[in-house]
Design a protein around this motif. Structure first.
Motif, PDB file in Angstrom:
ATOM      1  N   ILE A 120      -4.774  -5.904  -6.574  1.00  0.00           N
ATOM      2  CA  ILE A 120      -4.197  -4.621  -6.963  1.00  0.00           C
ATOM      3  C   ILE A 120      -4.471  -3.633  -5.837  1.00  0.00           C
ATOM      4  CG2 ILE A 120      -4.347  -2.706  -8.581  1.00  0.00           C
ATOM      5  CD1 ILE A 120      -5.140  -4.659 -10.738  1.00  0.00           C
ATOM      6  N   SER A 121      -3.426  -3.067  -5.269  1.00  0.00           N
ATOM      7  CA  SER A 121      -3.595  -2.191  -4.104  1.00  0.00           C
ATOM      8  C   SER A 121      -4.448  -0.977  -4.468  1.00  0.00           C
ATOM      9  CB  SER A 121      -2.226  -1.728  -3.614  1.00  0.00           C
ATOM     10  OG  SER A 121      -2.371  -0.677  -2.705  1.00  0.00           O
TER      11      SER A 121
ATOM     12  N   GLY B 296      -4.649   4.250  -6.521  1.00  0.00           N
ATOM     13  CA  GLY B 296      -5.535   5.351  -6.876  1.00  0.00           C
ATOM     14  C   GLY B 296      -5.011   6.698  -6.405  1.00  0.00           C
ATOM     15  N   ASN B 297      -4.036   6.702  -5.506  1.00  0.00           N
ATOM     16  CA  ASN B 297      -3.454   7.974  -5.049  1.00  0.00           C
ATOM     17  C   ASN B 297      -2.424   8.520  -6.022  1.00  0.00           C
ATOM     18  OD1 ASN B 297      -4.934   7.323  -2.806  1.00  0.00           O
ATOM     19  ND2 ASN B 297      -3.299   7.749  -1.333  1.00  0.00           N
ATOM     20  N   LEU B 298      -2.007   7.703  -6.980  1.00  0.00           N
ATOM     21  CA  LEU B 298      -0.940   8.138  -7.902  1.00  0.00           C
ATOM     22  C   LEU B 298      -1.557   8.931  -9.054  1.00  0.00           C
ATOM     23  CD1 LEU B 298       1.207   4.862  -8.024  1.00  0.00           C
ATOM     24  CD2 LEU B 298       1.294   6.756  -6.402  1.00  0.00           C
ATOM     25  N   THR B 299      -2.086  10.088  -8.729  1.00  0.00           N
ATOM     26  CA  THR B 299      -2.922  10.807  -9.691  1.00  0.00           C
ATOM     27  C   THR B 299      -2.145  11.415 -10.850  1.00  0.00           C
ATOM     28  OG1 THR B 299      -2.795  12.672  -8.216  1.00  0.00           O
ATOM     29  CG2 THR B 299      -4.785  11.327  -8.103  1.00  0.00           C
ATOM     30  N   ASN B 300      -0.813  11.382 -10.788  1.00  0.00           N
ATOM     31  CA  ASN B 300      -0.033  11.890 -11.925  1.00  0.00           C
ATOM     32  C   ASN B 300       0.361  10.801 -12.902  1.00  0.00           C
ATOM     33  OD1 ASN B 300       0.372  14.782 -11.516  1.00  0.00           O
ATOM     34  ND2 ASN B 300       1.261  14.113  -9.572  1.00  0.00           N
ATOM     35  N   LEU B 301      -0.038   9.564 -12.590  1.00  0.00           N
ATOM     36  CA  LEU B 301       0.420   8.429 -13.380  1.00  0.00           C
ATOM     37  C   LEU B 301      -0.077   8.518 -14.823  1.00  0.00           C
ATOM     38  CD1 LEU B 301       2.153   6.237 -12.131  1.00  0.00           C
ATOM     39  CD2 LEU B 301       0.147   4.801 -11.973  1.00  0.00           C
TER      40      LEU B 301
ATOM     41  N   VAL C 276      -4.765 -11.090  -8.321  1.00  0.00           N
ATOM     42  CA  VAL C 276      -6.139 -11.616  -8.240  1.00  0.00           C
ATOM     43  C   VAL C 276      -7.095 -10.512  -7.803  1.00  0.00           C
ATOM     44  CG1 VAL C 276      -5.337 -13.929  -7.661  1.00  0.00           C
ATOM     45  CG2 VAL C 276      -5.838 -12.303  -5.825  1.00  0.00           C
ATOM     46  N   GLY C 277      -8.380 -10.832  -7.815  1.00  0.00           N
ATOM     47  CA  GLY C 277      -9.389  -9.901  -7.325  1.00  0.00           C
ATOM     48  C   GLY C 277      -9.861  -8.936  -8.399  1.00  0.00           C
ATOM     49  N   GLU C 278     -10.649  -7.929  -7.973  1.00  0.00           N
ATOM     50  CA  GLU C 278     -11.219  -6.974  -8.918  1.00  0.00           C
ATOM     51  C   GLU C 278     -10.262  -5.814  -9.162  1.00  0.00           C
ATOM     52  OE1 GLU C 278     -15.146  -5.682  -8.124  1.00  0.00           O
ATOM     53  OE2 GLU C 278     -15.883  -7.658  -7.552  1.00  0.00           O
ATOM     54  N   ILE C 279     -10.524  -5.129 -10.262  1.00  0.00           N
ATOM     55  CA  ILE C 279      -9.768  -3.902 -10.519  1.00  0.00           C
ATOM     56  C   ILE C 279     -10.398  -2.811  -9.662  1.00  0.00           C
ATOM     57  CG2 ILE C 279      -9.053  -2.231 -12.254  1.00  0.00           C
ATOM     58  CD1 ILE C 279      -9.485  -4.422 -14.359  1.00  0.00           C
ATOM     59  N   PRO C 280      -9.653  -2.226  -8.704  1.00  0.00           N
ATOM     60  CA  PRO C 280     -10.310  -1.298  -7.785  1.00  0.00           C
ATOM     61  C   PRO C 280     -10.814  -0.040  -8.505  1.00  0.00           C
ATOM     62  CG  PRO C 280      -7.929  -1.361  -7.378  1.00  0.00           C
ATOM     63  CD  PRO C 280      -8.219  -2.419  -8.414  1.00  0.00           C
ATOM     64  N   ASP C 281     -12.007   0.412  -8.140  1.00  0.00           N
ATOM     65  CA  ASP C 281     -12.574   1.630  -8.714  1.00  0.00           C
ATOM     66  C   ASP C 281     -11.709   2.852  -8.420  1.00  0.00           C
ATOM     67  OD1 ASP C 281     -14.705   0.630 -10.048  1.00  0.00           O
ATOM     68  OD2 ASP C 281     -16.115   0.834  -8.377  1.00  0.00           O
ATOM     69  N   GLU C 282     -10.844   2.751  -7.412  1.00  0.00           N
ATOM     70  CA  GLU C 282      -9.948   3.866  -7.090  1.00  0.00           C
ATOM     71  C   GLU C 282      -9.099   4.275  -8.288  1.00  0.00           C
ATOM     72  OE1 GLU C 282     -10.676   1.507  -5.042  1.00  0.00           O
ATOM     73  OE2 GLU C 282     -11.223   2.490  -3.160  1.00  0.00           O
ATOM     74  N   LEU C 283      -8.860   3.310  -9.206  1.00  0.00           N
ATOM     75  CA  LEU C 283      -8.018   3.639 -10.358  1.00  0.00           C
ATOM     76  C   LEU C 283      -8.685   4.683 -11.261  1.00  0.00           C
ATOM     77  CD1 LEU C 283      -6.288   0.312 -11.474  1.00  0.00           C
ATOM     78  CD2 LEU C 283      -5.667   1.923  -9.685  1.00  0.00           C
TER      79      LEU C 283
ATOM     80  N   ASP D 207       0.818  -1.215   0.000  1.00  0.00           N
ATOM     81  CA  ASP D 207       0.000   0.000   0.000  1.00  0.00           C
ATOM     82  C   ASP D 207       0.853   1.266   0.000  1.00  0.00           C
ATOM     83  OD1 ASP D 207      -2.273  -1.437  -0.041  1.00  0.00           O
ATOM     84  OD2 ASP D 207      -2.624  -1.342   2.127  1.00  0.00           O
ATOM     85  N   VAL D 208       2.047   1.150   0.556  1.00  0.00           N
ATOM     86  CA  VAL D 208       2.891   2.334   0.700  1.00  0.00           C
ATOM     87  C   VAL D 208       3.242   2.965  -0.660  1.00  0.00           C
ATOM     88  CG1 VAL D 208       4.965   0.907   0.790  1.00  0.00           C
ATOM     89  CG2 VAL D 208       5.001   3.170   1.793  1.00  0.00           C
ATOM     90  N   ILE D 209       3.044   2.206  -1.720  1.00  0.00           N
ATOM     91  CA  ILE D 209       3.356   2.729  -3.048  1.00  0.00           C
ATOM     92  C   ILE D 209       2.472   3.948  -3.368  1.00  0.00           C
ATOM     93  CG2 ILE D 209       1.782   1.435  -4.567  1.00  0.00           C
ATOM     94  CD1 ILE D 209       4.566   0.671  -6.041  1.00  0.00           C
ATOM     95  N   GLY D 210       1.316   4.037  -2.686  1.00  0.00           N
ATOM     96  CA  GLY D 210       0.425   5.180  -2.880  1.00  0.00           C
ATOM     97  C   GLY D 210       1.035   6.496  -2.436  1.00  0.00           C
ATOM     98  N   LYS D 211       2.145   6.424  -1.700  1.00  0.00           N
ATOM     99  CA  LYS D 211       2.814   7.669  -1.283  1.00  0.00           C
ATOM    100  C   LYS D 211       3.537   8.358  -2.433  1.00  0.00           C
ATOM    101  CE  LYS D 211       5.018   8.001   2.769  1.00  0.00           C
ATOM    102  NZ  LYS D 211       5.969   7.638   3.849  1.00  0.00           N
TER     103      LYS D 211
END
Ligand SMILES: *[C@@H]1O[C@H](CO)[C@@H](O)[C@H](O)[C@H]1NC(C)=O
Ligand SMILES: *[C@@H]1O[C@H](CO)[C@@H](O)[C@H](O)[C@H]1NC(C)=O
Ligand SMILES: *[C@@H]1O[C@H](CO)[C@@H](O)[C@H](O)[C@H]1NC(C)=O
Ligand SMILES: *[C@@H]1O[C@H](CO)[C@@H](O)[C@H](O)[C@H]1NC(C)=O
Ligand SMILES: *[C@@H]1O[C@H](CO)[C@@H](O)[C@H](O)[C@H]1NC(C)=O
Ligand SMILES: *[C@@H]1O[C@H](CO)[C@@H](O)[C@H](O)[C@H]1NC(C)=O
Ligand SMILES: *[C@@H]1O[C@H](CO)[C@@H](O)[C@H](O)[C@H]1NC(C)=O
Ligand SMILES: *[C@@H]1O[C@H](CO)[C@@H](O)[C@H](O)[C@H]1NC(C)=O
Ligand SMILES: *[C@@H]1O[C@H](CO)[C@@H](O)[C@H](O)[C@H]1NC(C)=O
Length: 886
Positions: free
Chosen positions: A732-733, A737-742, A753-760, A710-714
Motif C-alpha cells: 500500500i503506497s 497518507g497525503n490524501l488527508t481529505n479522504l 502485500v506488506g504492512e499497513i503504512p502508519d502514514e494512513l 505513489d503519484v496518487i498522493g498528489k
C-alpha cells in the motif's frame, strides 16, 4: 461565496432593494428645478473640481441594477454634461434654491464615479446642501470623510453601495437636520447576487451609534444594511426618535435580542432585520405600531407563535416572516383587516394546522409563500384573482387542487410540489394564460380529464411534474412554444417519447428519468438542449446522436438503460459538457480518451458497461483538467492504473473549497440541479445535488494490475478512492497518507502485500476503510480514526494483528501493542471520535438545507433521517421579485 449567503441573497432580493432605495430619492426628484438665480461661480467651480477628481468607469456597478433600483439608464454619467459657462443649476443631478441660487440638492447616484474620495474634496464647499445622493459609485474603499459634518443643513444623505469602508465617523452624528440616512453597503457581483460575504466593510461603533441616536432628533429613515454592527448592543435603537418611520438593518452582524418595543413606535412603517443569523426578536402580543406597512424578519429567529394581534396591522402591505415560527396561523383574522396586503411570506417555518380561510380572500394579494411548513388539510377555494405567485410546496396539504384555481388569471408561478395533493383537472388551467412555471412534483397527483386536452399555456417555460402519477405524457404541452424545462422524472410514464418533444427547439432541460420509457432514442436533439436526463428507463440500441459544433449540452445522463454500441465520438464537440453518465448500460467500447480535452468535464461515469482495454493517456500534458468524479467500476479495463491521467487531474488537487457551506452543481443558469448516482462509503445514493466539493475515483471491479503508484498522493482533494476487486500487487503506497481529505478508502480484494503504512493515520477524515482480502501483514496502525474501524475492514488478511482483531501482536512489530495505552482518541471515547472524524460530504449535504431552515447547522440529527438533500430550483428572475410597492 457561502451556500447560506447565496441562498439568502437569492431569496431576499426584494428586501435588498429596500436597502438600496429609500424614500429619499423620491423626495429629491420632487424638488424644484426651476431657477430664477444663476448658481455662483464658486459653487460651479467646486462641482467641476469634484467631477475631475474621479474617473468614469462603466464597469463599477452592474448597470441593470441601477436601472431596476433608480430607473437610471445604463452607462450614463450625469457629470458628463457639466460644462463651464452653463448655469450649474441646470446641470444634470444638480438643483438649486430658487431664491438664493445655492446648490441644495446633488444626485449623483449611479454616476459611474471611480476613485478615492478625498477628505479635502471641494464638495464640502457646498455649505447649503440639503440632500446628497452618491449611491452606486466606486470610491475604492475610501473612508467616509469626517468633514461631512460641514453639511450642517443636510436633511438627506445616501451613500449606499458606493464602496466606502472603515469606521463610520462620529461626525455623521453632527448633522442635526438629518431626516434620512442610508449607509447600506451591499456589494454586488452580478445582477442577481449580492456578495454579502464581502459586505461589512463599513463599521458602525457603539459610540457613533449612541451619538447618532441621541443627536438626530429629526431622523425618520435609517437604512444601514450590510454595515458591520457586530459590537453594538441592539438596545441602543430604542432611543431613536419617535418620528422614525423606517428602520432597515439587513445583514448587519447584530447579535442578541432586538427590543421588540420598536414595533410599537407610533410612526413606524417599514422595519427589517433579516439576514442577522444571531439576532432574535420576540413578536409583540399587543400594541403594534398601527401604521406598519412593511415587516421583514426573514430569515432570522423570531421563534414562538404568530400572535393573533398581527391581525391588528390594518396598514400592512408586505409581511415576510421566515423565522422559526411554530404552531398554527391565526384563524380569526378578519380579511378586511389585511386588505392592503400584497406580499405574504411565511415560508420556512414550522407552522402547522390548516390554512385559515382569510388567506383565500385577501383581495390584493399577489405573492403568497407558505412553502416549507407543516400545514395540512385541504385548501379552500380561491376568492381572489390577484395572485401572481403561489408557493405552498413542502407541506402536508392534501385533496384536490380546487377548481377555483382557474380564477387566478394573473398567476405566473405555481409551486405545489411535495404535498399530498391527489388530483388536478387539466381543464381548470385553461384560463391561466400567464403561467410561466408549474411545479407540482412529489405529489401523488393524477391529471384528471383529458391530458390530450387542447390546453394552451402560451407563456409556459418551466413544467415539473416529477414523482407524480401520470402514466401518460402531458400532451397538452405541445402547444407551449416557449417551454424551456420539462421535468417528468419518476412519473410512471411508459411507451415512447412523443415526437413533439424533440421538435421543441427552445427546450433547454429534458428530464424523463426513472420512467418506463423504451424503444430507440431518435437521433435528432433539440438545438439548445443543455440537460438530457433519460436515466432509469428501458431505451436500447446505440446512442444515436450526432453532436455538431453548436452542441450546448452540459449534462448527458443515460444511466441505467440498455444502450449498446460505441460512445458517439462527436461528443467531443460538446465543449460545455460538465457531466457524462452512461453507467449501467451495455456499451462496448474502449476508454474515451478523446474526451480528455473537454475543458468543463467534471463528472465521468462509465460504470457497469463493457468498456475494455487500457485506460491511460496516450499523450503528455493536460488532460481532463476539471474532472472531479471518475467512475470506471465494473468494466473490463486492464493494465496499470492510469498514472499519466492521475498526474494531471488538477481538479482533484489542492482545491481549497469551504466544506462547511457546500454548493451544488447546477445548469449554468441555475435552473436545474444535477443529480447523480454515486457510491459513497459503500452505499449507493442518488444525490439530488452534486456537491461541487465531491471528488472521487472509483476503478473497482476491473482487471487493473501492477502497484498503486505513489503519484496518487498528489490527489489531495479526494474524498473517496475505491480500487477494490482488481489485481493490484505490491505494498500500500505510503503516499496515500497525503490524501488527508479522504472519507472512504477501499482497497479490498486485491493482491496487496506488506504492512499497513502508519502514514494512513493522517487520514483524519476517514470514516470507512476496507482493506479486506489482501495479503497484508503486521500490526494495524493504532490511534485516531483507526480506533473506529471494525474487524470487517481487515478480514481475509490472515497475518494482520492488533485492535480490532482478536489476534494480538505479541512478538510482532516494534511498538507496544496494548490498545489500553492512553492515546488522545481514547480520552474522547469511541462515539465522539466516530462523529468527530469523518463528518464530511454526507453531513455537508444535509447542512445546506438545515442551516437555512433553522439558522444553525443541525447535521447530527438529520444524518439519519434518510434525506440526502433538498433541491431548490431557482426559476424566478430578478425582475419578477422586485416589489412594486412599499
Ligand atoms: C474599472 O473598474 C473595474 C472594476 O472595479 C476595474 O477592474 C477596472 O480596472 C477599472 N477600469 C479603469 C479604467 O479604472
Ligand atoms: C421655490 O421653491 C419652493 C419650494 O422649494 C416653491 O414652493 C416655490 O413656489 C418656488 N418659487 C418659485 C418662484 O419657483
Ligand atoms: C487635497 O489634498 C491633496 C494632498 O493631500 C492635494 O494634492 C490636493 O491638491 C488637495 N485638493 C484640493 C482640492 O485642495
Ligand atoms: C453567529 O455566531 C457564530 C458563533 O459566534 C459566528 O461564528 C457567526 O459568524 C455569527 N454569524 C453572524 C452572521 O454574525
Ligand atoms: C402544532 O405544533 C405545536 C407545537 O409546535 C403542537 O403543540 C401542536 O399540537 C401542533 N398541532 C398540530 C395540529 O399538529
Ligand atoms: C387546438 O388549438 C390550436 C391552437 O390554438 C388550434 O389551432 C386547433 O385548431 C385546436 N384544435 C382543436 C381540436 O380544438
Ligand atoms: C465487445 O465487442 C467485441 C467485438 O465486437 C466482442 O468480441 C467482445 O466480446 C465484446 N465484449 C463484451 C464484454 O461483450
Ligand atoms: C506526500 O507528502 C510528503 C510530505 O509533505 C511529500 O514529501 C511527498 O512528495 C508527497 N507525495 C506525493 C506523491 O505527493
Ligand atoms: C494478476 O497479476 C499477475 C501478475 O501481475 C498475473 O500473473 C495474473 O495473471 C493476473 N491475474 C488476472 C486475473 O489478471
Amino acid at each position: 461565496m457561502g451556500f447560506f449567503t447565496m441562498l439568502w441573497a437569492t431569496l431576499c432580493l426584494p428586501f435588498l432593494f429596500l436597502c438600496l432605495k429609500t424614500a429619499f430619492s423620491s423626495s429629491l426628484h420632487a424638488s424644484s428645478f426651476s431657477t430664477t438665480h444663476l448658481c455662483s461661480q464658486e459653487e460651479a467651480a467646486a462641482l467641476l473640481q469634484f467631477k475631475t477628481s474621479f474617473s468614469i468607469n462603466s464597469t463599477v456597478y452592474n448597470p441593470s441594477l441601477c436601472e431596476i433600483v433608480y430607473d437610471i439608464k445604463a452607462n450614463y454619467s450625469k457629470t458628463e454634461s457639466w460644462k463651464e459657462g452653463i448655469d450649474c443649476c441646470s446641470w444634470d443631478g444638480v438643483s438649486c434654491d430658487n431664491v438664493t441660487g445655492h446648490v441644495i440638492n446633488l444626485d449623483l447616484s449611479c454616476n459611474l464615479l471611480s476613485g478615492t474620495f478625498p477628505s479635502n474634496s471641494t464638495l464640502f464647499l457646498l455649505k447649503n446642501l440639503q440632500s446628497l445622493n452618491l449611491a452606486f459609485n466606486d470610491f475604492r474603499l475610501s473612508k467616509i470623510p469626517p468633514e461631512i459634518s460641514q453639511f450642517t443643513r443636510l436633511k438627506h444623505l445616501d451613500i449606499s453601495s458606493s464602496q466606502f469602508s472603515g469606521q463610520v465617523p462620529v461626525e455623521i452624528a453632527h448633522l442635526p437636520k438629518l431626516v434620512s440616512l442610508n449607509l447600506s453597503n451591499l456589494f454586488t457581483f452580478d445582477s442577481n447576487f449580492f456578495d454579502l460575504d464581502s459586505s461589512h466593510k463599513l463599521i458602525l461603533e457603539t459610540t457613533t451609534l449612541r451619538n447618532l441616536v441621541q443627536n438626530l432628533s429629526e431622523v425618520r429613515e435609517l437604512v444601514l444594511c450590510g454595515v458591520n454592527m457586530g459590537s453594538v448592543n441592539p438596545c441602543f435603537f430604542m432611543n431613536l426618535s419617535s418620528s422614525l418611520t423606517t428602520l432597515y438593518l439587513l445583514n448587519t452582524v447584530l447579535r442578541g435580542n432586538f427590543p421588540n418595543s420598536i414595533l410599537r413606535f407610533p410612526n413606524l412603517k417599514t422595519f427589517g432585520l433579516s439576514g442577522n443569523e444571531n439576532l432574535t426578536i420576540d413578536l409583540p402580543s399587543s400594541n403594534w405600531s398601527s401604521p406598519l406597512q412593511h415587516l421583514n424578519l426573514s430569515p432570522m429567529d423570531c421563534g414562538g407563535r404568530l400572535p393573533e394581534s398581527i391581525g391588528d396591522l390594518k396598514s400592512l402591505q408586505y409581511l415576510s416572516l421566515s423565522c422559526n415560527l411554530e404552531g398554527s396561523i391565526p384563524a380569526s383574522i378578519d380579511a378586511s383587516r389585511f386588505w392592503k396586503l400584497w406580499y405574504l411570506d411565511l415560508s420556512y417555518n414550522l407552522l402547522n394546522g390548516t390554512m385559515p380561510p382569510w388567506i383565500f380572500t385577501l383581495p390584493l394579494l399577489e405573492i403568497l409563500r407558505l412553502n416549507h411548513n407543516q400545514l395540512e388539510g385541504q385548501i379552500n377555494q380561491f376568492q381572489q384573482n390577484s395572485l401572481e405567485e403561489l408557493n405552498l410546496s413542502n407541506n402536508r396539504l392534501q385533496g384536490s387542487i380546487p377548481n377555483s384555481i382557474s380564477n387566478l388569471v394573473n398567476l405566473s408561478y405555481l409551486d405545489l410540489s411535495s404535498n399530498h395533493f391527489c388530483d388536478l383537472l387539466v381543464s381548470d388551467m385553461f384560463s391561466l394564460q400567464n403561467l410561466e412555471s408549474i411545479i407540482l412534483s412529489n405529489n401523488n397527483l393524477s391529471l384528471r380529464d383529458n391530458v390530450d386536452a387542447n390546453l394552451t399555456l402560451p407563456k409556459l417555460t418551466y413544467f415539473d411534474l416529477s414523482s407524480c402519477n401520470l402514466s401518460e405524457f402531458p400532451n397538452f404541452l405541445r402547444h407551449s412554444d416557449g417551454l424551456q424545462s420539462l421535468l417528468l422524472s419518476k412519473s410512471s410514464i411508459h411507451g415512447n417519447i412523443p415526437k413533439w418533444i424533440w421538435e421543441k427547439d427552445d427546450l433547454r432541460v429534458l428530464d424523463l428519468s426513472h420512467n418506463n420509457l423504451g424503444g430507440k432514442i431518435p437521433n435528432y436533439l433539440p438545438k439548445s438542449l443543455s440537460v438530457l436526463n433519460l436515466q432509469g428507463n428501458n431505451f436500447d440500441g446505440t446512442i444515436p446522436f450526432w453532436f455538431t459544433e453548436s452542441c450546448e449540452l452540459e449534462n448527458l445522463n443515460l444511466h441505467g438503460n440498455q444502450m449498446d454500441g460505441l460512445l458517439p465520438r462527436s461528443l467531443v464537440n460538446c465543449s460545455m459538457l460538465e457531466v457524462l453518465d452512461v453507467g449501467n448500460n451495455n456499451i462496448n467500447d474502449t476508454f474515451p480518451h478523446w474526451l480528455e480535452s473537454l475543458p468543463q468535464l467534471q463528472v465521468l461515469v462509465l460504470r457497469s458497461n463493457k468498456f475494455h482495454g487500457f485506460v491511460d493517456s496516450t499523450k503528455e500534458g493536460p488532460s481532463f483538467p476539471n474532472l472531479r468524479i471518475l467512475d470506471l467500476s465494473s468494466n473490463y479495463f486492464v493494465g496499470a492504473l492510469p498514472i499519466r491521467y492521475i498526474e494531471n487531474f488538477n481538479a482533484m488537487m489542492d482545491t481549497h473549497s469551504d466544506d462547511s457551506f457546500p454548493e451544488y452543481m447546477t445548469m449554468s443558469n441555475g435552473s436545474y440541479q444535477y443529480s447523480l448516482v454515486v457510491i459513497i462509503k459503500g452505499l449507493e445514493y442518488e444525490l439530488q445535488g452534486i456537491l461541487t466539493i465531491l471528488t472521487s475515483i472509483d476503478l473497482s471491479e476491473n482487471k487493473f494490475g501492477g502497484e498503486i503508484p505513489d503519484v496518487i498522493g498528489k490527489l489531495n482533494s479526494l474524498k473517496g478512492l475505491n480500487l477494490s476487486h482488481n489485481n493490484l500487487t505490491g505494498p500500500i503506497s505510503q503516499s496515500l497518507g497525503n490524501l488527508t481529505n479522504l472519507e472512504w478508502l477501499d482497497l479490498s480484494s486485491n493482491e496487496l502485500v506488506g504492512e499497513i503504512p502508519d502514514e494512513l493515520l493522517s487520514l483524519t477524515q476517514l470514516s470507512k476503510l476496507n482493506l479486506s482480502n489482501n495479503h497484508l501483514v503486521g500490526r494495524i496502525p493504532k490511534g485516531k480514526q483507526f480506533n473506529t474501524f471494525g474487524n470487517d475492514s481487515y478480514e481475509g488478511n490472515l497475518r494482520l494483528c492488533g485492535f480490532p482483531l482478536s489476534k494480538s501482536c505479541d512478538g510482532i512489530g516494534k511498538l507496544p501493542s496494548s490498545f489500553q495505552e492512553k492515546d488522545e482518541s481514547w480520552r474522547f471515547g469511541w462515539r465522539v471520535v466516530a462523529l468527530g472524524y469523518g463528518c464530511g460530504v454526507v453531513f455537508g449535504l444535509l447542512m445546506g438545507y438545515h442551516v437555512f431552515r433553522t439558522g444553525k447547522p443541525k447535521w447530527f440529527v438529520s444524518l439519519f433521517d434518510g434525506r440526502l438533500s433538498q433541491s431548490r430550483r431557482k426559476t424566478r428572475k430578478a425582475r419578477r421579485v422586485v416589489p412594486r410597492r412599499s
